[in-house]
Design a protein around this motif. Structure first.
Motif, PDB file in Angstrom:
ATOM      1  N   GLY A  37       0.510  -1.184  -0.114  1.00  0.00           N
ATOM      2  CA  GLY A  37       0.301   0.511  -0.203  1.00  0.00           C
ATOM      3  C   GLY A  37       1.206   0.747   0.068  1.00  0.00           C
ATOM      4  O   GLY A  37       0.575   2.109  -0.663  1.00  0.00           O
ATOM      5  N   SER A  38       2.008   1.375   0.825  1.00  0.00           N
ATOM      6  CA  SER A  38       2.710   2.511   0.034  1.00  0.00           C
ATOM      7  C   SER A  38       3.499   2.534  -0.485  1.00  0.00           C
ATOM      8  O   SER A  38       3.328   4.551  -0.935  1.00  0.00           O
ATOM      9  CB  SER A  38       3.510   2.144   2.021  1.00  0.00           C
ATOM     10  OG  SER A  38       3.163   3.007   3.074  1.00  0.00           O
ATOM     11  N   ASN A  94       2.062  12.253  -8.970  1.00  0.00           N
ATOM     12  CA  ASN A  94       1.621  11.511  -7.315  1.00  0.00           C
ATOM     13  C   ASN A  94       0.291  12.166  -7.222  1.00  0.00           C
ATOM     14  O   ASN A  94      -0.147  13.199  -7.508  1.00  0.00           O
ATOM     15  CB  ASN A  94       2.467  11.106  -6.303  1.00  0.00           C
ATOM     16  CG  ASN A  94       3.608  12.287  -6.304  1.00  0.00           C
ATOM     17  OD1 ASN A  94       2.588  13.377  -6.154  1.00  0.00           O
ATOM     18  ND2 ASN A  94       4.162  12.727  -5.991  1.00  0.00           N
ATOM     19  N   VAL A  95      -0.612  11.544  -6.060  1.00  0.00           N
ATOM     20  CA  VAL A  95      -1.907  12.362  -6.126  1.00  0.00           C
ATOM     21  C   VAL A  95      -1.382  13.510  -5.214  1.00  0.00           C
ATOM     22  O   VAL A  95      -1.707  14.029  -4.958  1.00  0.00           O
ATOM     23  CB  VAL A  95      -2.550  11.444  -5.035  1.00  0.00           C
ATOM     24  CG1 VAL A  95      -3.425  11.797  -3.613  1.00  0.00           C
ATOM     25  CG2 VAL A  95      -3.432  10.197  -6.152  1.00  0.00           C
ATOM     26  N   TYR A 146      -5.200  11.362   4.674  1.00  0.00           N
ATOM     27  CA  TYR A 146      -3.039  11.746   3.934  1.00  0.00           C
ATOM     28  C   TYR A 146      -3.069  13.074   4.444  1.00  0.00           C
ATOM     29  O   TYR A 146      -3.591  14.154   4.190  1.00  0.00           O
ATOM     30  CB  TYR A 146      -3.296  11.472   2.743  1.00  0.00           C
ATOM     31  CG  TYR A 146      -1.850  11.116   2.308  1.00  0.00           C
ATOM     32  CD1 TYR A 146      -0.892   9.634   3.115  1.00  0.00           C
ATOM     33  CD2 TYR A 146      -0.820  11.183   1.994  1.00  0.00           C
ATOM     34  CE1 TYR A 146      -0.407   9.408   2.593  1.00  0.00           C
ATOM     35  CE2 TYR A 146       0.394  11.011   1.374  1.00  0.00           C
ATOM     36  CZ  TYR A 146       1.007   9.893   2.222  1.00  0.00           C
ATOM     37  OH  TYR A 146       1.948  10.018   1.838  1.00  0.00           O
ATOM     38  N   CYS A 185      -2.599  16.288   1.983  1.00  0.00           N
ATOM     39  CA  CYS A 185      -3.641  16.847   1.608  1.00  0.00           C
ATOM     40  C   CYS A 185      -3.595  17.601   2.231  1.00  0.00           C
ATOM     41  O   CYS A 185      -4.533  18.682   2.163  1.00  0.00           O
ATOM     42  CB  CYS A 185      -4.285  15.760   0.804  1.00  0.00           C
ATOM     43  SG  CYS A 185      -3.936  14.346   0.191  1.00  0.00           S
ATOM     44  N   SER A 218     -11.086  10.982   1.346  1.00  0.00           N
ATOM     45  CA  SER A 218     -10.506   9.289   0.935  1.00  0.00           C
ATOM     46  C   SER A 218     -11.072   8.509  -0.512  1.00  0.00           C
ATOM     47  O   SER A 218     -12.173   8.209   0.626  1.00  0.00           O
ATOM     48  CB  SER A 218      -9.446   8.208   1.647  1.00  0.00           C
ATOM     49  OG  SER A 218      -8.379   9.438   2.159  1.00  0.00           O
ATOM     50  N   ILE A 244      -9.881   5.294  -0.388  1.00  0.00           N
ATOM     51  CA  ILE A 244     -10.032   4.233   0.912  1.00  0.00           C
ATOM     52  C   ILE A 244      -8.523   4.962   2.139  1.00  0.00           C
ATOM     53  O   ILE A 244      -8.242   5.231   0.741  1.00  0.00           O
ATOM     54  CB  ILE A 244      -9.510   3.123   0.105  1.00  0.00           C
ATOM     55  CG1 ILE A 244     -10.662   2.015  -1.280  1.00  0.00           C
ATOM     56  CG2 ILE A 244      -8.957   2.029   0.843  1.00  0.00           C
ATOM     57  CD1 ILE A 244      -9.964   1.129  -1.893  1.00  0.00           C
ATOM     58  N   SER A 260      -5.948   5.814   4.237  1.00  0.00           N
ATOM     59  CA  SER A 260      -4.333   5.537   4.477  1.00  0.00           C
ATOM     60  C   SER A 260      -3.988   4.650   4.987  1.00  0.00           C
ATOM     61  O   SER A 260      -4.147   3.256   5.801  1.00  0.00           O
ATOM     62  CB  SER A 260      -3.165   6.645   3.793  1.00  0.00           C
ATOM     63  OG  SER A 260      -2.294   6.009   4.918  1.00  0.00           O
ATOM     64  N   ASP A 295      -9.580  11.581  -3.367  1.00  0.00           N
ATOM     65  CA  ASP A 295      -8.139  11.292  -3.439  1.00  0.00           C
ATOM     66  C   ASP A 295      -8.602   9.827  -2.584  1.00  0.00           C
ATOM     67  O   ASP A 295      -8.449   8.852  -2.452  1.00  0.00           O
ATOM     68  CB  ASP A 295      -7.365  11.227  -1.651  1.00  0.00           C
ATOM     69  CG  ASP A 295      -5.798  10.345  -1.420  1.00  0.00           C
ATOM     70  OD1 ASP A 295      -6.025   9.874  -2.173  1.00  0.00           O
ATOM     71  OD2 ASP A 295      -5.522  10.638  -0.667  1.00  0.00           O
ATOM     72  N   ALA A 324      -6.295   7.866  -3.602  1.00  0.00           N
ATOM     73  CA  ALA A 324      -4.729   7.183  -3.953  1.00  0.00           C
ATOM     74  C   ALA A 324      -4.444   5.260  -4.489  1.00  0.00           C
ATOM     75  O   ALA A 324      -3.922   5.196  -4.643  1.00  0.00           O
ATOM     76  CB  ALA A 324      -3.896   7.629  -2.894  1.00  0.00           C
ATOM     77  N   HIS A 325      -5.630   4.912  -3.298  1.00  0.00           N
ATOM     78  CA  HIS A 325      -5.444   3.676  -3.400  1.00  0.00           C
ATOM     79  C   HIS A 325      -6.479   2.804  -3.917  1.00  0.00           C
ATOM     80  O   HIS A 325      -6.806   1.326  -4.398  1.00  0.00           O
ATOM     81  CB  HIS A 325      -5.480   2.731  -1.789  1.00  0.00           C
ATOM     82  CG  HIS A 325      -4.265   3.422  -0.689  1.00  0.00           C
ATOM     83  ND1 HIS A 325      -3.714   2.725  -0.779  1.00  0.00           N
ATOM     84  CD2 HIS A 325      -4.245   4.120  -0.068  1.00  0.00           C
ATOM     85  CE1 HIS A 325      -2.109   3.165   0.156  1.00  0.00           C
ATOM     86  NE2 HIS A 325      -2.996   4.122   0.955  1.00  0.00           N
ATOM     87  N   ASN A 379      -3.566   7.511  -7.622  1.00  0.00           N
ATOM     88  CA  ASN A 379      -1.875   6.412  -7.845  1.00  0.00           C
ATOM     89  C   ASN A 379      -1.778   5.247  -8.893  1.00  0.00           C
ATOM     90  O   ASN A 379      -2.686   4.538  -8.654  1.00  0.00           O
ATOM     91  CB  ASN A 379      -1.545   6.186  -6.801  1.00  0.00           C
ATOM     92  CG  ASN A 379      -1.024   7.453  -6.085  1.00  0.00           C
ATOM     93  OD1 ASN A 379      -0.266   8.812  -7.338  1.00  0.00           O
ATOM     94  ND2 ASN A 379      -0.221   7.839  -4.560  1.00  0.00           N
ATOM     95  N   HIS A 393       1.124   3.871  -9.235  1.00  0.00           N
ATOM     96  CA  HIS A 393       1.884   3.663  -8.734  1.00  0.00           C
ATOM     97  C   HIS A 393       1.459   2.247  -8.020  1.00  0.00           C
ATOM     98  O   HIS A 393       2.577   1.231  -6.843  1.00  0.00           O
ATOM     99  CB  HIS A 393       3.099   4.491  -8.259  1.00  0.00           C
ATOM    100  CG  HIS A 393       2.645   4.965  -8.110  1.00  0.00           C
ATOM    101  ND1 HIS A 393       3.351   6.872  -9.053  1.00  0.00           N
ATOM    102  CD2 HIS A 393       2.799   5.378  -6.933  1.00  0.00           C
ATOM    103  CE1 HIS A 393       2.308   7.452  -7.480  1.00  0.00           C
ATOM    104  NE2 HIS A 393       2.115   6.847  -6.450  1.00  0.00           N
ATOM    105  N   LYS A 394       0.430   2.410  -7.091  1.00  0.00           N
ATOM    106  CA  LYS A 394       0.260   1.776  -6.182  1.00  0.00           C
ATOM    107  C   LYS A 394      -0.393  -0.072  -6.531  1.00  0.00           C
ATOM    108  O   LYS A 394       0.047  -0.975  -6.981  1.00  0.00           O
ATOM    109  CB  LYS A 394      -0.813   2.200  -4.859  1.00  0.00           C
ATOM    110  CG  LYS A 394      -0.273   3.105  -4.349  1.00  0.00           C
ATOM    111  CD  LYS A 394      -0.674   4.082  -3.542  1.00  0.00           C
ATOM    112  CE  LYS A 394      -0.451   4.793  -2.522  1.00  0.00           C
ATOM    113  NZ  LYS A 394       0.566   4.936  -1.938  1.00  0.00           N
TER     114      LYS A 394
HETATM  115  C1  LIG Z   1      -4.675   8.282   1.099  1.00  0.00           C
HETATM  116  C2  LIG Z   1      -3.710   8.653   0.196  1.00  0.00           C
HETATM  117  N1  LIG Z   1      -3.808   9.839  -0.692  1.00  0.00           N
HETATM  118  C3  LIG Z   1      -2.671  10.533  -1.025  1.00  0.00           C
HETATM  119  C4  LIG Z   1      -1.050   9.144  -1.059  1.00  0.00           C
HETATM  120  C5  LIG Z   1      -0.508  10.361  -1.342  1.00  0.00           C
HETATM  121  O1  LIG Z   1       0.077   9.419  -2.628  1.00  0.00           O
HETATM  122  P1  LIG Z   1       1.774   9.835  -2.853  1.00  0.00           P
HETATM  123  O2  LIG Z   1       3.076   9.827  -2.258  1.00  0.00           O
HETATM  124  O3  LIG Z   1       2.059   9.078  -4.872  1.00  0.00           O
HETATM  125  O4  LIG Z   1       1.358  11.572  -3.922  1.00  0.00           O
HETATM  126  C6  LIG Z   1      -1.428   8.321  -0.367  1.00  0.00           C
HETATM  127  C7  LIG Z   1      -0.080   7.450  -0.336  1.00  0.00           C
HETATM  128  O5  LIG Z   1       0.041   6.154   0.414  1.00  0.00           O
HETATM  129  C8  LIG Z   1      -2.121   8.012   0.099  1.00  0.00           C
HETATM  130  O6  LIG Z   1      -1.884   6.609   0.924  1.00  0.00           O
END
Ligand SMILES: Cc1ncc(COP(=O)(O)O)c(C=O)c1O
Length: 405
Positions: free
Chosen positions: A26-27, A85-86, A112, A115, A163, A165, A167, A192, A194-195, A215, A217-218
């Motif tokens: 996930g990270s 990236n997000v 996150y 943000c 979000s 999902i 983080s 957001d 991202a996941h 993202n 890349h996740k």
């Molecule tokens: C919910 C959430 N938003 C934003 C991000 C930021 O992603 P990035 O580091 O690719 O910008 C993450 C990163 O783990 C995340 O979990």
């Protein structure tokens, strides 16, 4: 050196260190070798003929990648921009908002931190305020999430950051319902995700937010630095990237301005984006289809969570329908007030010991607003059930000498 359980049969496609039980997709995601090979081929093309690549080849290749993403996440092509990236996509949206004195920006305590920080910076400059809703964890239902967010809405709420999902807690928010309720109150939404792509089926059109970023890349396991931002037609006019390139003053009859601005934001390595179709195809074939892969990983997340809860003697923190392909369990002990994510070391001593004594890479962090200490597992194609059983044994061993909270 502990005897590690085997990962799944798919692990051979990844470069991951076999001497680590890697439970934290996930990270930062993890990109399989065939996708990195595809990116290398684009990079070789670029380096062979740089001017031709940047002036002629890259646009149609980006269009091909954009079509693949649009099909995967359910949106139109015209409002779909590639960004690294997000974090940067959220900053781009905020930069386009024109916040006013007294506006309220609605966030919540599972968002996150990057943000929230960027919204806080923009709020300071404009005289707006960031308002944080509190969402309980354990979380009894999707209704509880919906109601916690909506109860923090006021007549001054201008935009909500949500979000898809989360983080720290891996909660799948009832996002379509939230967007609908917020729209009914005249509030913009920045989702957001991202996941989300690769964890759950995604149809951005059906969600109908003002802005959606995610993202690649996740969970789709694309190369690093591949994210997208989709902007609703209502907000597309005049929407611009944070930086304007050497091509921004040009008007073109063959391409709309939004796409021209976002497809070239200065010299960079765009090859990660070009390899997106390769990643979507490769990952989708592992179990026969994307649905099959998501279902496999979801089932593993529920199993992994049950194994950990049995070992810790606790109940799952959420109903199954709020779980994607990650799951967060509450671990005995107090969570760190910092959140537990500072770089330079593994802040929580439990994470340190899991790495040092058991060679397990899994995040231990906290929800500072609620004082909880949390552990989040990720379940990607390369993970196996045996790895969560191994984590459960390691956790029991490491937590036994800790004083009970
Ligand atoms: C919910 C959430 N938003 C934003 C991000 C930021 O992603 P990035 O580091 O690719 O910008 C993450 C990163 O783990 C995340 O979990």
């Amino acid at each position: 050196m502990p005897n590690l359980p085997p990962p799944s049969r798919h692990a051979r496609h990844w470069l991951l260190n076999p001497e680590i039980a890697f439970l934290n997709h996930g990270s930062y995601g993890a990109c399989p070798r065939p996708v990195l090979d595809a990116q290398d081929r684009y990079r070789d093309e670029m380096e062979r003929e740089l001017v031709k690549f940047f002036m002629i080849d890259v646009e149609p290749l980006l269009d091909r990648a954009r079509q693949a993403v649009a099909d995967f996440v359910g949106c139109d092509l015209q409002g779909l921009a590639f960004l690294p990236n997000v974090t940067q996509a959220v900053a781009t949206v905020i930069d386009n908002l024109e916040l006013r004195q007294g506006d309220e920006i609605l966030v919540n305590d599972h968002e996150y931190s990057a943000c929230i920080s960027t919204f806080t910076k923009a709020a300071k400059r404009s005289g707006a305020h960031v308002v944080k809703a509190s969402i309980p964890f354990p979380t009894p239902s999707a209704d509880a999430i919906h109601d916690a967010v909506m109860s923090a809405v006021t007549p001054r709420t201008r935009i909500a950051l949500l979000s898809h999902i989360t983080s720290p807690t891996a909660l799948v928010f009832p996002i379509a319902r939230l967007v609908e309720s917020l729209r009914a109150r005249g509030i913009e939404t920045l989702i957001d995700g991202a996941h989300a792509p690769g964890q759950i089926p995604l149809d951005i059109r059906a969600i109908n937010p003002h802005y959606y970023t995610a993202n690649l890349h996740k969970w789709p396991s694309c190369p690093k630095g591949t994210a997208f931002l989709w902007v609703h037609p209502e907000r597309r006019e005049g929407f611009e990237p944070l930086a304007l390139s050497a091509r921004a003053h040009l008007t073109r009859a063959d391409r709309d301005r939004f796409r021209c601005l976002f497809d070239y934001i200065g010299t960079d390595d765009y090859t990660g984006f070009l390899a997106i179709p390769d990643a979507l195809e490769f990952m989708g074939a592992l179990e026969g289809s994307w649905d099959a892969l998501r279902n496999r990983n979801h089932t593993l997340a529920l199993e992994g969570r049950r194994i950990l809860c049995d070992a810790l003697g606790c109940d799952p923190a959420t109903p199954d329908d709020l779980v994607g392909t990650m799951a967060t369990v509450i671990v005995p002990g107090a969570g760190l007030p910092s959140g537990g994510t500072a770089p330079g070391k593994y802040e929580d001593p439990l994470q340190e010991r899991l790495v040092a004594n058991h060679r397990i890479q899994v995040p231990v962090w906290s929800l500072p607003s609620q004082g909880r200490r949390l552990l989040r597992i990720s379940c990607q194609a390369y993970n196996s059930r045996e790895q969560y059983e191994y984590l459960a044994r390691a956790l029991k061993q490491e937590l036994a000498p800790e004083p009970r909270a």
